[in-house]
Enzyme design. Structure first.
Site, PDB file in Angstrom:
ATOM      1  N   LYS A  40       0.818  -1.220   0.000  1.00  0.00           N
ATOM      2  CA  LYS A  40       0.000   0.000   0.000  1.00  0.00           C
ATOM      3  C   LYS A  40       0.851   1.270   0.000  1.00  0.00           C
ATOM      4  CE  LYS A  40      -0.785   0.404   5.019  1.00  0.00           C
ATOM      5  NZ  LYS A  40      -0.232   1.715   5.293  1.00  0.00           N
ATOM      6  N   THR A  41       2.005   1.241   0.667  1.00  0.00           N
ATOM      7  CA  THR A  41       2.858   2.437   0.700  1.00  0.00           C
ATOM      8  C   THR A  41       3.339   2.791  -0.701  1.00  0.00           C
ATOM      9  OG1 THR A  41       3.579   1.841   2.935  1.00  0.00           O
ATOM     10  CG2 THR A  41       4.875   3.494   1.778  1.00  0.00           C
ATOM     11  N   GLN A  70      -7.793  -5.577   9.727  1.00  0.00           N
ATOM     12  CA  GLN A  70      -6.741  -5.223  10.680  1.00  0.00           C
ATOM     13  C   GLN A  70      -7.173  -4.088  11.610  1.00  0.00           C
ATOM     14  OE1 GLN A  70      -2.491  -5.524   9.282  1.00  0.00           O
ATOM     15  NE2 GLN A  70      -3.432  -5.458   7.259  1.00  0.00           N
ATOM     16  N   ASP A 102      -4.351   7.336   5.333  1.00  0.00           N
ATOM     17  CA  ASP A 102      -3.748   6.012   5.463  1.00  0.00           C
ATOM     18  C   ASP A 102      -4.280   5.346   6.738  1.00  0.00           C
ATOM     19  OD1 ASP A 102      -2.136   3.844   4.969  1.00  0.00           O
ATOM     20  OD2 ASP A 102      -0.292   4.780   5.689  1.00  0.00           O
ATOM     21  N   GLU A 103      -4.249   4.022   6.770  1.00  0.00           N
ATOM     22  CA  GLU A 103      -4.722   3.248   7.939  1.00  0.00           C
ATOM     23  C   GLU A 103      -6.123   3.712   8.361  1.00  0.00           C
ATOM     24  OE1 GLU A 103      -3.183   0.696   8.861  1.00  0.00           O
ATOM     25  OE2 GLU A 103      -1.053   0.948   8.467  1.00  0.00           O
ATOM     26  N   ARG A 115       1.941 -11.405  10.296  1.00  0.00           N
ATOM     27  CA  ARG A 115       3.292 -10.842  10.498  1.00  0.00           C
ATOM     28  C   ARG A 115       4.353 -11.818  10.003  1.00  0.00           C
ATOM     29  NH1 ARG A 115       1.783  -6.602   9.903  1.00  0.00           N
ATOM     30  NH2 ARG A 115      -0.179  -7.664   9.546  1.00  0.00           N
TER      31      ARG A 115
END
Length: 664
Positions: A31-32, A244, A213-214, A597
């Site tokens: 996504k970044t 998430q 973002d997020e 993770r």
């Protein structure tokens, strides 16, 4: 150049120009890269100028990375992008429009300990019987709920009653002191937009493209701020993953992302489901676990990992916490033997209370480790004291002065402080001004001399920090001479504890002067350092990556990735947690975050019994594992992985070699 190396879904997201956009970015889906490429492309193609783009993030580190990566491709103009956290953006607005908000130009920012001190003082002022019985943190949280209009007025216990009495007084006190607390950094901009529609229109016109973002972590107040900012253009692009969303306990509302397409007409929804982090078997397990949640945007992660080997997730059943921690230490040693570095390995758990046994086993096996997400350096009392001294020296505020007036002890007790307070109220002056006029009051000479000494120290402190030749040595020496080092050592009978605490002061000094030397040895940058500190800017952490095993809670692990992940205590009452986990869907999302993770290996543990209230009690397997497809993970009921033929041969060979060595 903006589409190079991107998959088709990422390219669609980067190509979007106008109108609402929801990018559902699964774990490890890049996504970044999408945010960077879209921002850079819009500037390069003239869709928006850099200064017309606002990117709201949840960490300043993420904002800096975005600006840096865009600047690599388009040059210095990227510096004009407004990118930062909601709170840092709020602070910019408050600084720009401080007059409209009736704040001094040099208003201060206070932390929760200062807020607690204000509440304590207000309880004293309204002469509450048994005021010391109030849990200030609980009271503070209720007051913040009232300020955010989240208060349940139907609840009528003494805490809620007291919060309703104190909330308006607290707000008024902040304004009187010309300070803002962390929550005010969001509430003040809302107040500004509601009171001044022309300013709101001005800000809306300034930002023609807004990205968040997020997005799954936004709360109701942040959502109100976003809605004020977007204006009629509705060029709002949000990036997030409802799977998430794990911060409901601190106000995050998953409904913000779930309802986004319904609330924004003609919203384009793009799913990023290609995962570049984890091997297939880990993602199959993760997809299966999260699929049991009903309220979610449908999304299935697919592995694009270039790792050749595929290791199925494993669950080991151990006798108790001691056996669990010893097993984990043993597995870590095995992974290190296989060539993994300690920093490649993470141990994740639901509650900090699980960490003690694990730490003990790691120490016993001489495995170096670090705890991530524990108490920050800047949350330590010693560092908070130094920050208060610096802030008071360059920006006098009564709430800060009261924190340090008798640190280290200089004969100024509660009685003296009350007299100074009363005099300030009677004369209509500040507490600081009252202190300077101590001779006109019934204050004993020793206390008065202590006040004079403190004010002299504060007047000299800036010279030790920003004058030519100032450095961390002169700064620390000033505090030694003032008696602060001796005071720190006096707080414990154990000299090693005092030494460790003074070591924290030295680390803080190093971080402070590193920042000043890099950005400018002047008062403006000193104030900038303090503001960033209050905004919890990660750039000031001074943490360097260490080659140590990482211990952390599942919450602290979000956004990170490790080749080897060990999830401890996958049991009922721990995950979902009996006390902390009131929302089972969110607890399942937390388990999903832990699973995703892992890049190569995922090991899980479950005990047969755990010690609770001094007695061993049997524990049940987590419903999240019981709900999962049993074919997607291996279970070892005896806590032992069967030895393969090749491995058995190697073990026998090693054993025979050791016998031969003993004979020699």
């Amino acid at each position: 150049m903006w589409y190079s190396g991107l998959n088709p879904e990422q390219q669609r997201a980067v190509a979007h120009n106008y109108g609402p956009l929801l990018i559902l970015a699964g774990a490890g889906s890049g996504k970044t890269t999408v945010l960077v490429s879209r921002t850079g492309r819009m500037i390069a193609e003239g869709v928006a100028k850099a200064e017309q783009i606002l990117v709201l993030t949840f960490t300043n580190k993420a904002a800096r990375e975005l600006k840096h990566r865009v600047s690599v491709k388009i040059g210095k103009s990227a510096k004009k992008i407004s990118a930062g956290t909601f709170h840092s953006f709020g602070l910019q607005l408050i600084k720009k429009y401080h007059k409209e908000l009736e704040l001094d130009e040099n208003f201060g920012i206070i932390d929760t300990s200062d807020s607690f001190a204000i509440l304590k003082e207000m309880l004293k002022e309204i002469k509450v019987v048994g005021r010391d019985k109030y849990d200030l943190e609980h009271l503070y949280n209720l007051i913040q709920n009232i300020r955010n209009k989240k208060h349940n007025s139907t609840i009528d216990d003494e805490y809620h009653q007291m919060a309703e009495i104190l909330a308006p007084k607290y707000e008024k006190r902040l304004n009187l002191l010309s300070v803002v607390d962390f929550e005010s950094l969001l509430l003040k901009p809302l107040e500004l937009f509601n009171k001044f529609p022309d300013i709101k229109a001005e800000v809306q016109a300034q930002y023609t493209q807004i990205m968040v973002d997020e997005f799954q972590d936004t709360n109701a107040t942040q959502m109100k701020l976003i809605n004020h900012l977007i204006g009629p253009h509705d060029n709002l692009s949000v990036v997030g993953d409802d799977d998430q969303s794990i911060y409901g306990w601190r106000g995050a509302e998953v409904q913000n992302i779930l309802n986004f397409p319904k609330e924004h007409k003609n919203c384009e929804v793009i799913k990023l489901e290609r995962n570049y982090r984890s091997i297939s078997s880990i993602l199959h397990f993760a997809n299966d676990v999260i699929s049991k949640n009903k309220s979610r945007h449908g999304k299935v992660l697919k592995s694009e990992s270039k790792k050749v080997k595929d290791h199925i997730p494993e669950l080991f059943i151990l006798e108790n916490e001691e056996a669990e921690s010893e097993f984990i230490a043993s597995e870590i040693l095995n992974f290190i033997k296989e060539g993994y570095k300690p920093k490649d390995i993470a141990i994740l758990y639901r509650s900090n209370s699980q960490g003690a046994w694990l730490e003990s086993a790691l120490k016993k096996n001489r495995i170096e480790y670090t705890i991530t997400g524990g108490s920050s350096l800047f949350e330590r009392k010693e560092v908070k004291d130094l920050v208060a001294f610096i802030r008071q020296a360059i920006q006098s505020k009564d709430v800060t002065l009261k924190r340090i007036i008798n640190v280290p002890p200089r004969g100024i007790g509660e009685t003296t402080i009350e007299k100074l307070n009363e005099y300030a109220k009677t004369k209509g002056i500040t507490f600081a001004e009252s202190c300077r006029l101590w001779r006109e009051q019934d204050i004993i000479a020793k206390a008065g001399e202590g006040i004079d000494g403190l004010f002299y120290f504060l007047s000299e402190l800036p010279k030790k920090m920003v004058s030519p030749g100032a450095n961390e040595t002169s700064f620390l020496e000033a505090f030694r001479e003032m008696g602060y080092r001796e005071y720190v050592y006096s707080l414990s009978d154990d000299a090693s504890v005092g030494e460790r605490k003074w070591g924290l002061v030295e680390i803080f000094a190093r971080i402070l002067f590193s920042f000043l030397e890099k950005n400018g040895m002047n008062l403006f940058m000193l104030k900038e350092f303090l503001d960033r500190l209050m905004l919890r800017d990660e750039m000031l952490s001074g943490d360097e990556e260490e080659n140590k095993v990482q211990l952390m809670t599942l919450h602290a692990s979000k956004g990170l990735e490790f080749p080897v992940v060990m999830l401890c205590g996958i049991e009922e009452d721990l995950l979902p947690h009996k006390n902390l986990g009131q929302d089972v869907d969110e607890e399942r999302r937390l388990f999903y975050v832990g699973i995703t993770r892992a890049q190569e290996y995922l090991l899980m543990t479950k005990c047969l019994e755990r010690k609770k209230n001094g007695a061993f009690r049997k524990v049940a397997m987590s419903r999240f594992l019981l709900d999962a497809n049993p074919e997607l993970y291996k279970i070892y009921p005896r806590g032992v992985r069967p030895v393969s033929g090749e491995k058995r041969t190697q073990l026998v060979s090693d054993f025979l070699k050791s016998l031969d060595a003993k004979k020699l």
